[in-house]
Design a protein around this motif. Structure first.
Motif, short mmCIF file in Angstrom:
data_model
loop_
_atom_site.label_atom_id
_atom_site.label_comp_id
_atom_site.label_asym_id
_atom_site.label_seq_id
_atom_site.Cartn_x
_atom_site.Cartn_y
_atom_site.Cartn_z
N ALA A 122 48.02 32.22 30.16
CA ALA A 122 48.50 32.69 31.47
C ALA A 122 47.45 33.58 32.14
CB ALA A 122 49.81 33.46 31.30
N SER A 123 46.80 34.42 31.35
CA SER A 123 45.75 35.29 31.89
C SER A 123 44.59 34.47 32.44
CB SER A 123 45.24 36.24 30.80
OG SER A 123 46.27 37.07 30.34
N ALA A 124 44.22 33.42 31.73
CA ALA A 124 43.12 32.57 32.17
C ALA A 124 43.45 31.87 33.49
CB ALA A 124 42.77 31.53 31.10
N ALA A 125 44.72 31.52 33.66
CA ALA A 125 45.12 30.85 34.89
C ALA A 125 44.90 31.75 36.11
CB ALA A 125 46.59 30.43 34.81
N VAL A 126 45.06 33.05 35.92
CA VAL A 126 44.86 34.01 37.02
C VAL A 126 43.39 34.41 37.12
CG1 VAL A 126 45.43 36.31 37.87
CG2 VAL A 126 47.20 34.90 36.84
N ALA A 127 42.80 34.70 35.98
CA ALA A 127 41.44 35.26 35.95
C ALA A 127 40.36 34.24 36.26
CB ALA A 127 41.18 35.90 34.60
N GLU A 128 40.63 32.98 35.96
CA GLU A 128 39.68 31.90 36.15
C GLU A 128 38.34 32.24 35.52
OE1 GLU A 128 39.98 31.31 40.38
OE2 GLU A 128 41.61 29.87 40.11
#
Length: 181
Positions: A122-128
């Protein structure tokens, strides 16, 4: 909040932050988004108190719900999905400056919990592309987790799905920027 003296915010921080954490897990996406904005506003005066209260609450909510899912062999629950969305909303509203706090916390215990795998994805989806400095550690930890869980279990499939989501988010970010990570 901006007009409130810092001392008053600190005095009432427990109540405020409990309410924010509850809002971040609400069934309404608008309430979750508003909760994230309030968290971002409280982050400046309360700093680590806000982080140390809200982020573990979200991760705990993801973990307890994920544990129930694993035991029942069912799909992802709404509670876990709302908590994951709350985490995404917080990262989005507060900017990626929280990554340096959230990512190491999620990577502390290895193998990772399934909740940590889901939160990292989920963090990667936001942080890219901002997650790139942590990518090697995250992938290594997720692979270790996949190897550690029972083969053909719901835990394995959830960990694999989280890794796929993480890699998809990073791949999408690199395609959008035109740079390889």
């Amino acid at each position: 909040v901006a007009a409130c003296p810092k001392e008053q915010l600190i005095a009432h921080s427990a109540e405020l932050l409990d309410t924010v954490a509850e809002a971040l897990c609400d069934s309404s996406p608008l309430v979750r988004a508003s909760g994230a904005e309030v968290f971002s506003t409280l982050l400046k005066p309360l700093g680590s108190v806000a982080i140390n209260t809200v982020i573990p609450t979200l991760i705990s909510k993801i973990a307890s719900t994920t544990a129930a899912i694993e035991g029942e062999q069912q799909g992802r629950s709404d509670d876990a999905d709302r908590a994951l969305d709350g985490l995404k909303q917080v990262l989005h509203a507060s900017g990626t400056r929280l990554l340096s706090i959230v990512i190491p916390r999620l990577l502390e215990d290895r193998p990772l919990t399934i909740a940590s795998c889901r939160a990292l994805a989920a963090s990667a989806a936001v942080a890219e592309s901002e997650i790139t400095p942590y990518l090697t550690d995250i992938v290594d930890a997720m692979v270790l987790t996949i190897e550690a869980v029972d083969e053909d279990s719901s835990s394995e499939s959830m960990a694999v799905k989280s890794l796929e989501e993480l890699l998809g988010a990073v791949s999408s970010a690199s395609n959008d920027s035109g740079h390889l990570l």
